[in-house]
Design a protein around this motif. Sequence first.
Motif, PDB file in Angstrom:
ATOM      1  N   PRO A   1       1.707 -18.641  -8.605  1.00  0.00           N
ATOM      2  CA  PRO A   1       2.106 -17.389  -9.247  1.00  0.00           C
ATOM      3  C   PRO A   1       0.949 -16.724  -9.986  1.00  0.00           C
ATOM      4  O   PRO A   1       0.065 -17.397 -10.509  1.00  0.00           O
ATOM      5  N   ASP A   2       0.946 -15.402  -9.996  1.00  0.00           N
ATOM      6  CA  ASP A   2      -0.061 -14.630 -10.711  1.00  0.00           C
ATOM      7  C   ASP A   2       0.490 -14.321 -12.109  1.00  0.00           C
ATOM      8  O   ASP A   2       1.487 -13.609 -12.235  1.00  0.00           O
ATOM      9  N   PRO A   3      -0.131 -14.854 -13.166  1.00  0.00           N
ATOM     10  CA  PRO A   3       0.391 -14.633 -14.521  1.00  0.00           C
ATOM     11  C   PRO A   3       0.347 -13.179 -14.956  1.00  0.00           C
ATOM     12  O   PRO A   3       1.018 -12.801 -15.918  1.00  0.00           O
ATOM     13  N   ALA A   4      -0.422 -12.338 -14.258  1.00  0.00           N
ATOM     14  CA  ALA A   4      -0.518 -10.925 -14.620  1.00  0.00           C
ATOM     15  C   ALA A   4       0.626 -10.108 -14.032  1.00  0.00           C
ATOM     16  O   ALA A   4       0.792  -8.942 -14.391  1.00  0.00           O
ATOM     17  N   GLN A   5       1.423 -10.696 -13.123  1.00  0.00           N
ATOM     18  CA  GLN A   5       2.486  -9.967 -12.448  1.00  0.00           C
ATOM     19  C   GLN A   5       3.836 -10.208 -13.120  1.00  0.00           C
ATOM     20  O   GLN A   5       4.064 -11.236 -13.758  1.00  0.00           O
ATOM     21  N   HIS A   6       4.735  -9.238 -12.955  1.00  0.00           N
ATOM     22  CA  HIS A   6       6.104  -9.416 -13.432  1.00  0.00           C
ATOM     23  C   HIS A   6       6.718 -10.613 -12.707  1.00  0.00           C
ATOM     24  O   HIS A   6       6.498 -10.778 -11.496  1.00  0.00           O
ATOM     25  N   PRO A   7       7.483 -11.453 -13.399  1.00  0.00           N
ATOM     26  CA  PRO A   7       8.046 -12.649 -12.761  1.00  0.00           C
ATOM     27  C   PRO A   7       8.824 -12.378 -11.486  1.00  0.00           C
ATOM     28  O   PRO A   7       8.866 -13.222 -10.584  1.00  0.00           O
ATOM     29  N   ASP A   8       9.454 -11.194 -11.406  1.00  0.00           N
ATOM     30  CA  ASP A   8      10.277 -10.894 -10.235  1.00  0.00           C
ATOM     31  C   ASP A   8       9.527 -10.149  -9.136  1.00  0.00           C
ATOM     32  O   ASP A   8      10.115  -9.831  -8.103  1.00  0.00           O
ATOM     33  N   SER A   9       8.249  -9.859  -9.339  1.00  0.00           N
ATOM     34  CA  SER A   9       7.461  -9.207  -8.297  1.00  0.00           C
ATOM     35  C   SER A   9       7.052 -10.252  -7.260  1.00  0.00           C
ATOM     36  O   SER A   9       7.227 -11.460  -7.455  1.00  0.00           O
ATOM     37  N   TYR A  10       6.498  -9.797  -6.135  1.00  0.00           N
ATOM     38  CA  TYR A  10       6.160 -10.726  -5.056  1.00  0.00           C
ATOM     39  C   TYR A  10       5.228 -11.842  -5.504  1.00  0.00           C
ATOM     40  O   TYR A  10       5.357 -12.978  -5.057  1.00  0.00           O
TER      41      TYR A  10
END
Length: 289
Positions: free
Chosen positions: A81-90
Amino acid sequence: MALRIITADERLSATENKTSLAVFGPPGVGKTTLIKSLPEDEAVCFDLEAGMKSVQDWRGPSIPIRSFDDFRDLVILIGGPDPAQHPDSYYGAGYHAHVQAKYADSGLEAFLKGRSIIFVDSITDLTRQAMAYAKQQAEAFSERTGKPDVRGAYGLLGREVIQALKHLQHARGKTVIFVGVLEKVTDEFGASSWVPQMEGSKAGRELPGIVDQVLSMQLFGKDADGAWSLDEKSTERRLVCKSGNPWGLPAKDRSGRLDMTEPPDLAALLAKIDGRSAPIAPTNITNPT
């Protein structure tokens, strides 16, 4: 994710040390066969072209990929997971957990963790699959008329491909090799140039800035003085590795360790980039010198 300091020794370790390469060449020059110079127990081929016939004697594994969604899922499994992205984004934690659950019974995630080299064949076909995906999304249609919006589709294509490549770039300990088609383009003034063949301009412009090394694969012969020169009738393959080369081919050497041209041996090339001794070349490589 907490910030941490990586020492020089850690950076050179197998966990942190990695290289990303893009190799472009004209059709038929043998780009896919470069995988035969990679260790079969470390590499995996992401086969987007259904083009493994030319390397059927390579005993390493491959994963056929028919859609951009499948490629993105693999990238997410590899990069986490990318910590910079919203949890529900791809690329967020929520979707990462979804992908883990989706492939839990296949052992795919554990398999990918055990592979240190990802060979993507090819980035040209990846952008075509991404375009097919983009054309089906809401952004590819005009909000006012509901008709297809080509500009919207190309914009989405560029963003999706670049995000996937950057996510893969951040994967720890993974060397990623992209191969793609190189074509010669002549403009209205008769000037010719070599450019990577990719859908959309954004991905083509930004890819050289994402990867560490850009290489062009071509057929070469030697002139009367023993210098290399382009020769479409030759069977000698070389990798052009430096920008400002005399043939005007796309190239970049961020390591500073490569010669203007190198033999088509990726294992030896990676060793040279890392400052290591070159491994013994497999016997099934053609034109190793």
